[in-house]
Design an enzyme around this catalytic site. Structure first.
Site, PDB file in Angstrom:
ATOM      1  N   ASP A 111       4.977   1.530  -4.064  1.00  0.00           N
ATOM      2  CA  ASP A 111       4.950   1.006  -5.428  1.00  0.00           C
ATOM      3  C   ASP A 111       5.986   1.843  -6.162  1.00  0.00           C
ATOM      4  O   ASP A 111       5.751   3.027  -6.428  1.00  0.00           O
ATOM      5  CB  ASP A 111       3.562   1.168  -6.052  1.00  0.00           C
ATOM      6  CG  ASP A 111       3.470   0.562  -7.451  1.00  0.00           C
ATOM      7  OD1 ASP A 111       4.406   0.780  -8.242  1.00  0.00           O
ATOM      8  OD2 ASP A 111       2.471  -0.106  -7.750  1.00  0.00           O
ATOM      9  N   HIS A 112       7.147   1.280  -6.462  1.00  0.00           N
ATOM     10  CA  HIS A 112       8.253   2.125  -6.930  1.00  0.00           C
ATOM     11  C   HIS A 112       7.964   2.799  -8.268  1.00  0.00           C
ATOM     12  O   HIS A 112       8.605   3.787  -8.606  1.00  0.00           O
ATOM     13  CB  HIS A 112       9.571   1.332  -6.978  1.00  0.00           C
ATOM     14  CG  HIS A 112       9.695   0.368  -8.113  1.00  0.00           C
ATOM     15  ND1 HIS A 112       9.332  -0.950  -8.009  1.00  0.00           N
ATOM     16  CD2 HIS A 112      10.153   0.537  -9.374  1.00  0.00           C
ATOM     17  CE1 HIS A 112       9.574  -1.561  -9.159  1.00  0.00           C
ATOM     18  NE2 HIS A 112      10.060  -0.688 -10.011  1.00  0.00           N
ATOM     19  N   LYS A 163       5.603  -3.927  -1.867  1.00  0.00           N
ATOM     20  CA  LYS A 163       4.714  -4.926  -2.451  1.00  0.00           C
ATOM     21  C   LYS A 163       5.406  -6.284  -2.431  1.00  0.00           C
ATOM     22  O   LYS A 163       6.639  -6.333  -2.371  1.00  0.00           O
ATOM     23  CB  LYS A 163       4.311  -4.519  -3.868  1.00  0.00           C
ATOM     24  CG  LYS A 163       5.359  -4.808  -4.955  1.00  0.00           C
ATOM     25  CD  LYS A 163       4.784  -4.597  -6.324  1.00  0.00           C
ATOM     26  CE  LYS A 163       5.743  -5.050  -7.405  1.00  0.00           C
ATOM     27  NZ  LYS A 163       5.904  -6.482  -7.571  1.00  0.00           N
ATOM     28  N   ALA A 208      18.103  -3.294   0.320  1.00  0.00           N
ATOM     29  CA  ALA A 208      18.764  -2.241   1.095  1.00  0.00           C
ATOM     30  C   ALA A 208      20.045  -1.802   0.397  1.00  0.00           C
ATOM     31  O   ALA A 208      20.308  -0.599   0.262  1.00  0.00           O
ATOM     32  CB  ALA A 208      19.051  -2.728   2.507  1.00  0.00           C
ATOM     33  N   HIS A 262       1.746  -2.025 -10.548  1.00  0.00           N
ATOM     34  CA  HIS A 262       2.375  -0.996 -11.366  1.00  0.00           C
ATOM     35  C   HIS A 262       1.494  -0.516 -12.520  1.00  0.00           C
ATOM     36  O   HIS A 262       1.337   0.686 -12.753  1.00  0.00           O
ATOM     37  CB  HIS A 262       3.695  -1.512 -11.945  1.00  0.00           C
ATOM     38  CG  HIS A 262       4.666  -2.005 -10.933  1.00  0.00           C
ATOM     39  ND1 HIS A 262       4.832  -1.414  -9.700  1.00  0.00           N
ATOM     40  CD2 HIS A 262       5.552  -3.038 -10.965  1.00  0.00           C
ATOM     41  CE1 HIS A 262       5.774  -2.050  -9.021  1.00  0.00           C
ATOM     42  NE2 HIS A 262       6.212  -3.047  -9.766  1.00  0.00           N
ATOM     43  N   GLU A 304      15.851 -11.098  15.785  1.00  0.00           N
ATOM     44  CA  GLU A 304      15.046 -12.185  15.221  1.00  0.00           C
ATOM     45  C   GLU A 304      13.602 -11.694  15.149  1.00  0.00           C
ATOM     46  O   GLU A 304      13.025 -11.281  16.160  1.00  0.00           O
ATOM     47  CB  GLU A 304      15.130 -13.433  16.093  1.00  0.00           C
ATOM     48  CG  GLU A 304      16.444 -14.180  15.975  1.00  0.00           C
ATOM     49  CD  GLU A 304      16.588 -14.920  14.651  1.00  0.00           C
ATOM     50  OE1 GLU A 304      15.564 -15.094  13.950  1.00  0.00           O
ATOM     51  OE2 GLU A 304      17.719 -15.319  14.316  1.00  0.00           O
ATOM     52  N   THR A 354      20.559  -6.140   5.896  1.00  0.00           N
ATOM     53  CA  THR A 354      21.632  -6.861   5.212  1.00  0.00           C
ATOM     54  C   THR A 354      21.185  -7.391   3.852  1.00  0.00           C
ATOM     55  O   THR A 354      21.949  -8.076   3.172  1.00  0.00           O
ATOM     56  CB  THR A 354      22.127  -8.039   6.074  1.00  0.00           C
ATOM     57  OG1 THR A 354      21.044  -8.977   6.237  1.00  0.00           O
ATOM     58  CG2 THR A 354      22.592  -7.572   7.440  1.00  0.00           C
ATOM     59  N   GLY A 355      19.958  -7.067   3.451  1.00  0.00           N
ATOM     60  CA  GLY A 355      19.393  -7.631   2.232  1.00  0.00           C
ATOM     61  C   GLY A 355      19.759  -6.886   0.967  1.00  0.00           C
ATOM     62  O   GLY A 355      20.358  -5.809   0.974  1.00  0.00           O
ATOM     63  N   LYS A 375       7.726 -10.527 -19.895  1.00  0.00           N
ATOM     64  CA  LYS A 375       9.157 -10.787 -19.835  1.00  0.00           C
ATOM     65  C   LYS A 375       9.643 -11.372 -21.158  1.00  0.00           C
ATOM     66  O   LYS A 375       8.866 -11.897 -21.941  1.00  0.00           O
ATOM     67  CB  LYS A 375       9.476 -11.760 -18.689  1.00  0.00           C
ATOM     68  CG  LYS A 375       9.289 -11.133 -17.308  1.00  0.00           C
ATOM     69  CD  LYS A 375       9.786 -12.050 -16.216  1.00  0.00           C
ATOM     70  CE  LYS A 375       9.745 -11.352 -14.858  1.00  0.00           C
ATOM     71  NZ  LYS A 375      10.670 -10.207 -14.782  1.00  0.00           N
ATOM     72  N   GLY A 395      15.703  -5.814   7.675  1.00  0.00           N
ATOM     73  CA  GLY A 395      16.276  -6.344   6.433  1.00  0.00           C
ATOM     74  C   GLY A 395      17.457  -5.531   5.961  1.00  0.00           C
ATOM     75  O   GLY A 395      17.694  -5.391   4.759  1.00  0.00           O
TER      76      GLY A 395
END
Length: 503
Positions: A179-180, A150, A16, A242, A87, A12-13, A342, A10
């Protein structure tokens, strides 16, 4: 630092670009990357190494917490990056990848230590893990580690299925579940908060603590995540991971000089002591909410059901508040109140520990004061403050003693977690036991929400959440701290009653 090849699926995501590359760069600047370091980026696009490196450089200039001032250092960093197309479901591509990695290791004289970072959707985890094993990518003489993001499953059964599949290719001590929130400096400080502060250590039990409140409020709506979020909701997106991780970190009582194994053992014990809910009991302890139209910063905003990509009759939760009980020696009888949502009034992640009133003394409320509080601000501001009472002109006034003040130049969560993954320190990663126990506790909530046996309360965008969440605490004689304008002002950094006593 042990030399390592960082294999990034990933590459190119968005994750990243926004988090992983800036984190690696800041580790490089701080001398926390091994001198012999190589990154192989993987994606479906046919990119050259040079084009990939230019994209990495662009992400650093846009998202790094540090401004790029030393062009030579930045050039030295991006030269460590290579790219190859892959791939995910094509087995031959993994064999080609093995050749690329072995050639790079030979070129740089690197031992075959390989960290596989899966910055991809969870539906690809098992396919990638099995192909790594079958292709020989992880069977060299060095170590191998698998880092995944996650969600770790969608419910209890899917989490167990995922773990069973991953376990066929990687041992538990080789799997690093990010888990950031566990990478945030103030959450990591919870590990030593009690140990390093004798005053807090003496108060850290049900003898002195009345209740604990953990809040993670967001001002944003679902934005471009509508397709994902409408199948997940606040309970899966925030609460199961979290919020429960913060509860574990706060409630553990660790021995001195504790090891990663000690941390995991005691976090597991907290989850095992969490009083379970039955499906029929959920509505008495859990508040479910969804935002309607309202105002944010003086601007009108849509309600959840009017957001692009959201069904007009959606029953998805954008808010959850819950009362939890930890039935062990230290916390028995102390309610833990957790809420997240939210489109709330402020962006804030905060823990408030409210202490009990002194025995055989007039209540502070009767004297015009407030209970003593320990405030742990995690985001966006960071700090630890003890709020006590003093008298001024015959009236009780709050005094805030800063035990830890935020620093401007602190590592971001991904810097801490990637560094720990590279060095093999699993302390602040989610162990499978914790993940399974968290899903086990949450599963009755998911079942009750699915059957709509818990009312879906509405709350106006820009508010503090549904009124029913206030009633949850009021039934026990408490209220959410710092929801009112007056309390928020008292908690402000410019409060004339705040004093700093050290870090």
């Amino acid at each position: 630092m042990v030399p390592v090849t960082f294999v990034l699926f990933g590459a190119t995501g968005d994750l990243a670009k926004r988090k992983i590359y800036p984190a690696l760069y800041n580790l490089f600047v701080d001398g926390k990357l091994p001198e012999a370091f190589s990154l192989i980026g993987l994606g479906r696009r046919e990119w050259t190494d040079e084009f990939f490196q230019s994209n990495v450089e662009q992400s650093l200039r846009q998202f790094s917490r540090r401004e790029i001032q030393d062009h030579g250092k930045m050039e030295s960093f991006v030269r460590k990056f290579r790219y190859t197309a892959l791939e995910i479901g094509r087995t031959d591509d993994y064999k080609k990848l093995l050749q690329v990695i072995e050639e790079r290791e030979s070129e740089l004289q690197l031992p075959p230590n390989r960290l596989f970072y899966l910055s991809v959707g969870p539906e690809y985890f098992t396919t990638i893990a099995s192909n790594i094993a079958e292709s020989g990518l992880g069977s060299a003489d060095g170590w191998k580690r698998l880092v995944i993001e996650k969600p770790f499953g969608h419910d209890l059964q899917s989490a167990r299925d995922l773990n069973e599949q991953l376990s066929k290719s990687f041992a538990e001590d080789e799997i690093y579940r990010i888990d950031h929130y566990l990478g945030k400096p103030m959450v990591q400080n919870l590990e030593v908060l009690e140990q390093a502060n004798p005053i807090i250590q003496a108060l850290w039990s049900n003898r002195y603590i009345a209740n604990v409140q953990i809040t993670a409020s967001e001002t944003v709506g679902v934005e471009e995540r509508a397709g994902y979020y409408d199948h997940v909701g606040a309970v899966r997106d925030m609460f199961q991971n979290h919020m429960l991780q913060m509860l574990m970190m706060l409630a553990i009582h660790l021995p001195h000089n504790s090891s990663p194994e000690d941390v995991r053992k005691h976090k597991k014990q907290v989850m095992e002591a969490l009083v379970p809910l039955s499906k029929s009991d959920v509505s008495a302890s859990v508040i479910r909410g969804q935002y309607t139209s309202g105002s944010m910063g003086g601007n009108p905003v849509k309600g959840y059901r009017s957001e692009p990509g959201i069904a007009a009759a959606s029953m998805n939760d954008t808010y959850i508040a819950a009362k939890l009980q930890v039935d062990d020696f230290f916390w028995r009888g102390v309610p833990f109140y957790i809420r997240t949502g939210k489109r709330l009034k402020e962006k804030s992640t905060r823990i408030v520990v409210e202490f009990k009133e002194a025995l055989n003394q007039p209540s502070t409320a009767a004297l015009g004061g407030a209970p003593n509080l320990l405030l742990i601000d995690i985001n966006p501001n960071e700090g630890i403050m003890l709020q006590l009472n003093t008298k001024e002109n015959g009236e009780l006034k709050p005094v805030q003693i800063q035990l830890h003040e935020s620093s401007k130049d602190i590592p971001e969560a991904y810097e801490n977690l990637i560094f720990d993954a590279l060095t093999g320190n699993p302390t602040f990663f989610a162990h499978w036991d914790e993940v399974e126990l968290a899903w086990s506790w949450v599963q009755p909530i998911l079942d009750a929400f699915r059957d709509n046996s818990v009312p879906l309360h509405s709350y106006e965008a820009g508010s503090n959440g549904p009124a029913e969440a206030d009633a949850l605490l009021a039934a026990d004689g408490y209220h959410w701290w710092f929801d009112s304008k007056e309390e928020q002002q008292t908690n402000g950094k410019e409060d004339k009653y705040a004093y700093q006593i050290g870090h």
